[in-house]
Structure formats: C-alpha cells, structure tokens
Design a protein around this motif. Structure first.
Motif: not given
Length: 603
Positions: A440-465
């Motif tokens: 909604l706010s910025s749009g996504i690419n791998n950098k956004v996912i790595q910086d703004e998403v995965i650090p908050y859901y470490r247990a699910d990092s494989v799926w999020l990747s």
C-alpha cells in the motif's frame, strides 16, 4: 486455422457470428431444453470448427452476466447511491429488497454458462492430436474450465449456497434430480474448483503454448486475449474466498511473475493523479485506465479480463453500464438521466485522505479544503474519474455526470491493481501485515522484503523468500530516483494521495505497548484490514468490486458490522437512520447479504 479465425473476427461481427448458435440452456434454474443442444448427446466435439464455435458461444453466454456482475457488486455497496431516475429493479438491489422477478436475480443465466461448459468438457475429444502429436484442444479445455470456475464463483458469492454440478443436464429428469443435490457454500465450491483447476498449471503443453487460444481482434481494435480468465489468477481469487490465504498469496505471485513469460515483470506501474506543485492549482493525470473501446494487448496493459459488449444497442449484447453511470452517451448520442451517482460515503472517504507532496526536499501536505467543490481534497482518484457538468436538453438546463471508467462498451472484470491489492489482503490475513502495508505505501521488491518484512517474521523467512521480485526488474519509487523514469513500482495509495511512503498520516497501525508478539500482529492486521478496505474503495469505485470485498472481509473478520456500518453510512453518518429504514433487512445478519431465489437458492 488461427489465421482464418483471426479474419473471421476482424471482418464479421463477433456477436452476429455467435448469436445464431443454439446451446444447452437451463431453467427453473436448471431448465432443460434438449432441442437447443448444438451437438447430439453422444457426439464428440472433435473438429477445430466445433471446438472454436462452442468456446465463442460460451463467451456469448457470459455477456448476459456482464452488467449484473458490476451492478450487484456496486449498487449494494457503500460507494454509490440511487437517483430519482433509477429503475425499480436497480433501486431494489440498492436497498436489498430483491424479489424472484428482479431482472438482476436470475440464476438460470449462470447455469446456462455452467451447463454449456459441462457439456463441452464432457464431449470434447481431449485425446485428438495433430501431426506433431500435440493435443489439439487442451487450451480450449483450460479456457472453458476457467469460464466455469469464474461463473460458479459469481453464483456462490451472490447466493451463498448453490448446487455444484459438473455433468451436463440434458433431460428434465436430470434437472429435477440435481437441483437439490450437492448444495455447497462459498468455501466448499471454491475448494472444489481449486482441485479442478490446479492440474492445469502443471501441464507442460499449456506452459509452453499458453492456456488459451488467440481468436484475433473484434470490432476495430479489441483483442480476444482479454476475454479469458487466467487460471493462476483465478486460483488466487478462489483461495482468497476459501480462506486459504497463504495459497492465495502464492497464486497471485505466480501470476504476476509469469504473466509475461519467464524472467519478466508485471509491476504496478507509476500511473497516478497528482498535484503538480504546492501552489495546489494544477493536476497531472497519468493513468492507464482505458477511456476508449480499443484494447490492444500488451505486456504492461492495466486490463486483464473483460466481458465484451456490442457498440450499438440494436446489435448483439449491448451493455447498459455506460447509460447507468453517464448522463450523455457518445455512442447513442442521446440524453440520459443517470441511475447511480457517487455516494456521500465515498466523497467523505476521499476527502478524508491526506495528500502528501515532496517538493524542493520538503514534505508538504495539501490543505484539507483545497478544491473541495470539485472533489479535489484528499485523494485525487475520485476527481479524476467523476465529473459533473450540464447540457441543454429540450430547451432546459440539465445537470450531467460522467464516470470515465464506464465510457467503454466492455465490462472490465479484472485489472492489474486488483491483483496487487488482493495480494496485500491475502498476506495480511495470512499473518504478515507489514508485507501488506508495504504494498500500500511503498511498493515492493526484494530489498523492501528483506529490509521491511522478513526481520519481523524470522520464523517464516523461508516462505516469505518465495516472493522473488528482483530489484533490477522491480524498481521501487524513492526520493533518490524520483523523476528519473527508472521506477516502475509504487505503493497503491500513491496513485491518488501523493508520496505515501513518507506520509506521516499513512503509517502502519501499531501499538508498541503491546508486548505479546501475536497480539501485536493481530492489532496490526486489524488496522491494515481497514486500510485495504479504504484503498479498495478509492481505487475501484464504480467497478463492481466493492460489495464483494466487504462480504469477503466481513466473513474473514466474523464481524457483520464491518459490512453493515459502511453500507448504512452510504449517505453519511448523519443519514444513517434513513438508510437503516430503507434497507429493511438487517445487514447485521449475514444471511441477508445473499440473494434468494424461488425458495431454492440462498439462505
């Protein structure tokens, strides 16, 4: 063969070609009319002509559902209101007073499509091969399965509970036997359709050759590529309605990442409506919305699927959406009083947004009352779509309305922004509100996912990747590359409210005082859910998605008031009692959200 079909579509009117076809029909809601069967019960569809004509005949049947799909999805929502000129049947839809005779309450039309799909699938010769040993009718079979699945989804989300039938009905006895059997709800039907469609996505032939045939252009420049329902996207929708949120997110991603072939992109694009400067007196509109009837297929086209309508009322199936939403129709050149207008609820929501401008290294916000008379306060998408004026009709001044989304002869069913917003909804409901918020706010690419998403859901990092949006192909808009022309990804809110990723009034809902991680995620989910609902209203107003979105989200939340409050406030909070008196069926009861028909369908 393809060349000849292309010529047919270019030089013959598609609707004249298919209107003469007599196909299997259904009534009571399974009406059996065996004299309307195009092929005998024992015949296989084993020639190219049979198969192609039958597929285009099903497309013809779908046209009957076009107006209804949009109007049932819009008139029952909170974004439009009726006028004095609104016909009774449409007025009754808006107030949930829909009887068995209402023109928009006809399940026979859905089952006519389904029964013809069932007939095709039961009789097509799927083993027939050409000289290269390629299966000839795989693409037609995939297209027809998708037609059937989409039609069943519409039937289910409008009636709630319906018979699920996959065999063709050719006798009265079949109709009587099947209309009370295999009754399923939305989730059950979606899961059945998911099981039916999923194998198509692993078919090697379809992967190499595409999941549907190209039948050329119709009219002047309308590509038949837009007449299909992509299977991967359809699987995303079915899983979203079924509550399979991780699977829904994966299917949306698979469609986005493969829509234009391997190693391709289908980004959000940078189209928006924006203030040109802090003088607040100039608007720049860059939009991919098709204002004309031309639909030339391209890799980055906003439109994905349409149900086509004819250009002249007396020919074929002429859709009435233009005349319902617009005062002056350029095709018929005839004055019309509109039947649906923007609701006060939509006007208030649009004005409540805070527009953010980045200028001269400064973050600025548009004044709350700027251009309010022209709907220029807040989000600019309403302003860009909705215009009022006047004309002289019968020597008298007449107020007019134009809603540019309905200046085309076609009913637009799916478009690109819907995928991205539904991806956000699926991710939020799956437990990843930060991921949804970034869409909604910025749009996504791998950098956004790595910086703004995965650090908050470490247990699910494989799926999020699994969500792989390469930075070189998905270039997110930022303060460092603005104006460079390199960005092709933006937050959806930026399409109408400025630079949303720096907007202090558009932040992830959060409460740092909540120490339990699951409780904090639930708090964020609740807030992002409301943001997604608002974004759907701002982006898709008048397009026929709103009521279905409210139903789906209210069911997920198990919160009837999520739908009821918005619809009761259609005319603004002050007029809520008026709306509650006009809508006599309480919307706090989910059974009243669905159509009923003749004591046989619905709750």
């Amino acid at each position: 063969m393809k060349r000849n079909i292309s010529l047919i579509f270019k030089f013959l009117n598609f609707y004249i070609l298919t209107a003469a076809m007599l196909l299997v029909s259904c009534s009571d809601f399974f009406e059996q009319e065996s004299d309307h069967v195009m092929f005998s019960e024992d015949a296989y569809l084993d020639s190219a002509t049979d198969s192609i004509y039958y597929v285009t005949g099903i497309m013809k049947k779908l046209q009957v559902l076009a107006d209804r799909t949009i109007l049932l999805g819009e008139a029952r929502g909170d974004l439009v209101d009726i006028t004095e000129a609104t016909p009774k049947d449409l007025r009754d839809v808006a107030f949930f007073d829909i009887n068995d005779d209402n023109m928009y309450n006809n399940p026979r039309d859905y089952y006519a499509v389904i029964n013809n799909c069932n007939y095709f699938l039961a009789h097509v010769d799927t083993l027939l091969r050409n000289s290269r040993n390629d299966t000839i009718f795989k693409r037609e079979t995939a297209a027809v399965k998708a037609f059937r699945a989409w039609t069943y989804l519409q039937l289910a989300i409008n009636y709630g509970r319906v018979p699920y039938v996959t065999e063709p009905i050719l006798t009265k006895e079949d109709a009587e036997r099947l209309e009370t059997q295999n009754i399923m709800g939305i989730k059950e039907i979606c899961n059945e359709l998911i099981r039916d469609l999923t194998p198509l996505t692993a078919d090697r032939y379809l992967q190499l050759n595409g999941e549907h045939s190209f039948y050329g252009d119709i009219g002047y420049r309308t590509s038949s590529m837009f007449f299909y329902f992509p299977v991967k996207l359809l699987l995303g929708e079915l899983n979203l309605w079924a509550g399979n949120y991780k699977q829904a997110a994966e299917w949306y991603y698979r469609y986005i990442s493969s829509r234009n072939g391997d190693n391709s992109t289908y980004p959000t694009g940078m189209d928006n409506v924006s203030w040109m400067s802090s003088s607040w007196n100039g608007i720049s509109m860059q939009t991919s919305w098709p204002m004309s009837n031309d639909l030339v297929y391209s890799q980055n086209h906003e439109i994905i699927t349409v149900i086509p309508g004819d250009s002249i009322p007396r020919n074929g199936t002429y859709l009435q959406l233009r005349n319902i939403f617009n005062s002056f129709d350029p095709v018929t050149n005839e004055y019309h009083e509109v039947s649906l207008v923007p609701s006060q609820g939509l006007i208030d929501l649009s004005a409540a947004q805070v527009y953010c401008l980045y200028e001269n290294r400064d973050t600025l916000y548009a004044p709350a009352n700027v251009g309010f008379e022209d709907y220029m306060s807040g989000d600019l998408r309403l302003y860009s779509t909705f215009q009022t004026s006047h004309t002289i009709h019968n020597d008298q001044r007449a107020e007019t309305q134009t809603i540019s989304k309905h200046r085309t002869r076609n009913a637009i069913i799916w478009r690109r922004q819907m995928i991205w917003l539904h991806l956000a909804e699926a991710l939020n409901h799956a437990g990843y509100p930060r991921f949804a918020y970034q869409i909604l706010s910025s749009g996504i690419n791998n950098k956004v996912i790595q910086d703004e998403v995965i650090p908050y859901y470490r247990a699910d990092s494989v799926w999020l990747s699994k969500f792989d949006f390469p930075n070189t192909r998905y270039v997110v808009d930022s303060l460092t590359n603005r104006g460079s022309g390199r960005a092709n990804m933006q937050g959806m809110h930026s399409r109408g409210s400025g630079v949303s990723y720096i907007n202090q009034y558009y932040q992830l809902p959060d409460d740092t005082l909540i120490t339990d991680s699951l409780a904090r995620i639930a708090y964020q989910q609740n807030g992002v859910d409301k943001m997604i609902a608002d974004e759907g209203a701002l982006e898709f107003a008048f397009e026929g998605q709103r009521y279905y979105d409210l139903v789906r989200m209210a069911l997920y939340r198990n919160e009837p008031s999520f739908l009821a409050d918005r619809i009761y406030n259609r005319r603004g909070e002050a007029k809520r009692p008026e709306m509650e008196s006009l809508i006599t069926k309480p919307l706090t009861d989910p059974n009243n959200w669905f159509l009923r028909w003749n004591g046989k369908l619905g709750f």
